[in-house]
Design a protein around this motif. Structure first.
Motif, PDB file in Angstrom:
ATOM      1  N   LYS A 149       8.540  14.373  -3.384  1.00 55.63           N
ATOM      2  CA  LYS A 149       8.589  14.749  -1.975  1.00 55.63           C
ATOM      3  C   LYS A 149       7.330  14.313  -1.230  1.00 55.63           C
ATOM      4  CE  LYS A 149      11.371  18.878  -2.983  1.00 55.63           C
ATOM      5  NZ  LYS A 149      11.368  20.359  -2.966  1.00 55.63           N
ATOM      6  N   ILE A 150       6.349  13.828  -1.972  1.00 56.05           N
ATOM      7  CA  ILE A 150       5.082  13.430  -1.363  1.00 56.05           C
ATOM      8  C   ILE A 150       5.262  12.135  -0.576  1.00 56.05           C
ATOM      9  CG2 ILE A 150       2.708  12.689  -1.842  1.00 56.05           C
ATOM     10  CD1 ILE A 150       2.870  14.460  -4.374  1.00 56.05           C
ATOM     11  N   ASN A 151       4.907  12.162   0.702  1.00 57.52           N
ATOM     12  CA  ASN A 151       5.110  11.009   1.571  1.00 57.52           C
ATOM     13  C   ASN A 151       3.815  10.434   2.138  1.00 57.52           C
ATOM     14  OD1 ASN A 151       7.929  11.058   1.298  1.00 57.52           O
ATOM     15  ND2 ASN A 151       8.128  12.633   2.864  1.00 57.52           N
ATOM     16  N   ILE A 152       2.680  10.911   1.659  1.00 56.54           N
ATOM     17  CA  ILE A 152       1.389  10.334   2.038  1.00 56.54           C
ATOM     18  C   ILE A 152       0.562  10.173   0.763  1.00 56.54           C
ATOM     19  CG2 ILE A 152      -0.667  10.510   3.465  1.00 56.54           C
ATOM     20  CD1 ILE A 152       0.754  12.420   5.281  1.00 56.54           C
ATOM     21  N   ILE A 153       0.111   8.960   0.512  1.00 54.19           N
ATOM     22  CA  ILE A 153      -0.665   8.714  -0.702  1.00 54.19           C
ATOM     23  C   ILE A 153      -1.923   7.904  -0.378  1.00 54.19           C
ATOM     24  CG2 ILE A 153       1.347   8.763  -2.209  1.00 54.19           C
ATOM     25  CD1 ILE A 153       1.217   5.700  -2.305  1.00 54.19           C
ATOM     26  N   ILE A 154      -2.843   7.925  -1.323  1.00 54.13           N
ATOM     27  CA  ILE A 154      -4.035   7.080  -1.246  1.00 54.13           C
ATOM     28  C   ILE A 154      -3.952   6.079  -2.397  1.00 54.13           C
ATOM     29  CG2 ILE A 154      -6.543   7.031  -1.483  1.00 54.13           C
ATOM     30  CD1 ILE A 154      -6.514   9.841  -0.152  1.00 54.13           C
ATOM     31  N   LEU A 155      -4.021   4.809  -2.047  1.00 53.43           N
ATOM     32  CA  LEU A 155      -3.948   3.721  -3.025  1.00 53.43           C
ATOM     33  C   LEU A 155      -5.329   3.101  -3.180  1.00 53.43           C
ATOM     34  CD1 LEU A 155      -2.465   1.391  -4.663  1.00 53.43           C
ATOM     35  CD2 LEU A 155      -2.186   0.276  -2.455  1.00 53.43           C
ATOM     36  N   GLU A 156      -5.802   3.032  -4.416  1.00 52.89           N
ATOM     37  CA  GLU A 156      -7.089   2.396  -4.714  1.00 52.89           C
ATOM     38  C   GLU A 156      -6.844   1.167  -5.580  1.00 52.89           C
ATOM     39  OE1 GLU A 156     -10.186   6.192  -5.050  1.00 52.89           O
ATOM     40  OE2 GLU A 156      -9.469   5.187  -6.851  1.00 52.89           O
ATOM     41  N   VAL A 157      -7.463   0.069  -5.222  1.00 50.94           N
ATOM     42  CA  VAL A 157      -7.440  -1.129  -6.071  1.00 50.94           C
ATOM     43  C   VAL A 157      -8.887  -1.531  -6.315  1.00 50.94           C
ATOM     44  CG1 VAL A 157      -6.621  -3.480  -6.381  1.00 50.94           C
ATOM     45  CG2 VAL A 157      -5.265  -1.880  -5.016  1.00 50.94           C
ATOM     46  N   GLY A 180       4.913   7.221   4.339  1.00 54.31           N
ATOM     47  CA  GLY A 180       6.307   6.825   4.500  1.00 54.31           C
ATOM     48  C   GLY A 180       7.198   7.535   3.496  1.00 54.31           C
ATOM     49  N   ASP A 181       8.454   7.701   3.842  1.00 52.51           N
ATOM     50  CA  ASP A 181       9.403   8.394   2.972  1.00 52.51           C
ATOM     51  C   ASP A 181       9.530   7.685   1.628  1.00 52.51           C
ATOM     52  OD1 ASP A 181       9.886  10.245   4.930  1.00 52.51           O
ATOM     53  OD2 ASP A 181      11.691   9.269   5.699  1.00 52.51           O
ATOM     54  N   GLY A 182       9.290   8.426   0.560  1.00 50.45           N
ATOM     55  CA  GLY A 182       9.468   7.897  -0.790  1.00 50.45           C
ATOM     56  C   GLY A 182       8.332   7.043  -1.301  1.00 50.45           C
ATOM     57  N   CYS A 183       7.202   6.998  -0.588  1.00 50.75           N
ATOM     58  CA  CYS A 183       6.130   6.098  -1.022  1.00 50.75           C
ATOM     59  C   CYS A 183       5.558   6.490  -2.383  1.00 50.75           C
ATOM     60  CB  CYS A 183       5.027   5.999   0.035  1.00 50.75           C
ATOM     61  SG  CYS A 183       4.156   7.534   0.400  1.00 50.75           S
ATOM     62  N   TYR A 184       5.452   7.788  -2.658  1.00 53.07           N
ATOM     63  CA  TYR A 184       4.868   8.193  -3.942  1.00 53.07           C
ATOM     64  C   TYR A 184       5.816   7.938  -5.107  1.00 53.07           C
ATOM     65  CZ  TYR A 184       2.457  10.866  -7.521  1.00 53.07           C
ATOM     66  OH  TYR A 184       1.821  11.236  -8.683  1.00 53.07           O
ATOM     67  N   LYS A 185       7.089   8.282  -4.923  1.00 55.88           N
ATOM     68  CA  LYS A 185       8.022   8.129  -6.040  1.00 55.88           C
ATOM     69  C   LYS A 185       8.240   6.662  -6.403  1.00 55.88           C
ATOM     70  CE  LYS A 185      12.173   8.574  -3.153  1.00 55.88           C
ATOM     71  NZ  LYS A 185      13.291   9.464  -2.836  1.00 55.88           N
ATOM     72  N   ASP A 186       7.970   5.730  -5.472  1.00 54.96           N
ATOM     73  CA  ASP A 186       8.068   4.311  -5.789  1.00 54.96           C
ATOM     74  C   ASP A 186       6.767   3.763  -6.359  1.00 54.96           C
ATOM     75  OD1 ASP A 186      10.662   4.189  -4.987  1.00 54.96           O
ATOM     76  OD2 ASP A 186      10.325   3.008  -3.175  1.00 54.96           O
TER      77      ASP A 186
END
Length: 364
Positions: free
Chosen positions: A113-121, A174-180
């Motif tokens: 259900k999480i729709n805001i994430i932080i991506l680190e590269v 965005g919707d579904g960003c974490y589960k993807d």
């Protein structure tokens, strides 16, 4: 009403009384986090009770209508009862549809259900080529986000002279960003001839990817005394104002040693807020990992130490092949994948994680 729904109704009524009693406890009132959790639970209970109690009322009307039909001989009255019966049957169907939706929502994990994430590269082993690969991965994910119509905001970038990224941190919404994207966490390895290589030799480099859910301030308590702030002039993009004024913020969390930086905003206050959001996500992740066992093992399984042996995926450019080592499967069309067309890999990972998952079911 089925026996399962009737049992649920009774338990929810009982639990609601317990929650209301707990919320009036002076000890709970002093604990804001505990109180807010109870408020949230009460809201969920009331959502269920709204439909279950409505269903209970409608089914009572249906039973009354059926009893009257058994004992009524007047055709005109029978006609009126049948109209009421039909009306209540329609209500029953609509309520059951809503209840089924609630049941489906229950089967979706909280993580999904999480729709805001932080991506680190972050660039790993491999020198300049590793930083170029880190940039390529960042570009791949931003392209993927564009295709999904997700919003992307850069929080921090550390570049090198070759145009590569030592580290880049972005917020994705965005919707579904974490589960993807949660399956992208780990060490990525690239095999190719770097643009800096003059003798045509293939080099192997790595970059790490971390996916952190953005956490609400109330979810993680951070004491001011545990923080050490450092303000400096930004070296990144953002215009002359950013580079002339000490708007960049670096925060060190003394108990854990975690350091986060943000320099993309023109305002020191906004950079501070963004840096704290990154720190909060990292602390939340640590707390969650503690619940599932050894923190070092849990962190290593997601990110590792950027060594070549701790890989989840290999991008072999000369052979136009991407190997996902968790799936034990190869994918081709590497240039297309680097343009953000990673849907096949994402779907394969979701299928591995959930054998009952069917592509497209999210859109139903």
């Amino acid at each position: 009403m089925t026996s399962d729904l009737q049992t649920r109704l009774e338990k929810l009524r009982e639990r609601k009384n317990e929650v209301i009693t707990q919320m009036s406890d002076p000890t709970v009132l002093k604990n804001q986090k505990e109180y807010e959790l109870l408020v949230r639970e009460l809201k969920d209970i009331d959502k269920w009770l709204f439909y279950l109690e409505d269903l209970e009322r409608v089914e009572k009307h249906l039973n009354d209508d059926n009893l009257m039909l058994e004992n009524e001989a007047d055709n005109e009255i029978i006609g009126e009862i049948n109209k009421d019966l039909e009306k209540n049957q329609e209500k029953q169907e609509k309520i059951l549809l809503q209840i089924n939706k609630l049941i489906e929502e229950e089967n979706v994990s909280e993580d999904d259900k999480i729709n805001i994430i932080i991506l680190e590269v972050r660039a790993g082993a491999g020198g300049d080529e590793a930083t170029i690969f880190a940039f390529d991965l960042y570009r791949m994910y931003t392209r993927y986000c564009e295709k999904k119509n997700w919003d992307v905001s850069v929080l921090y970038v550390s570049e090198n002279a070759t145009g590569g990224y030592k580290e880049v941190v972005v917020e994705i919404q965005g919707d579904g960003c974490y589960k993807d994207l949660k399956y992208e966490a780990g060490v990525h390895r690239v095999q190719r001839v770097p643009i800096t290589e003059k003798q045509g030799r293939i080099h192997t480099s790595t970059a790490t990817v971390a996916i952190l859910p953005k956490v609400a301030e109330k979810e993680v308590e951070i004491k001011d005394t545990d923080l050490e702030f450092d303000f400096f002039k930004s070296s990144g993009k953002g215009g002359q104002n950013v580079q002339k004024v000490e708007t960049a913020v670096r925060i060190k969390h003394k108990p854990t040693g975690i350091v986060v930086t943000c320099q993309v905003e023109r305002s020191q206050l906004k950079n501070r807020e963004r840096a704290l959001s990154i720190l909060r996500a990292k602390l939340w992740e640590i707390e969650k990992e503690k619940q599932f066992g050894n923190i070092d093992d849990a962190r290593r399984s997601q990110v590792g130490t950027a060594k070549r042996c701790e890989k989840i995926r290999t991008y072999n450019f000369p052979q136009d092949r991407i190997t996902d080592h968790r799936l034990g499967e190869n994918f081709h069309g590497i240039e297309s994948v680097m343009e953000g067309n990673i849907d096949n890999i994402v779907l394969a990972m979701r299928k591995l994680d959930d054998p009952n998952f069917l592509p497209g079911q999210d859109e139903e």
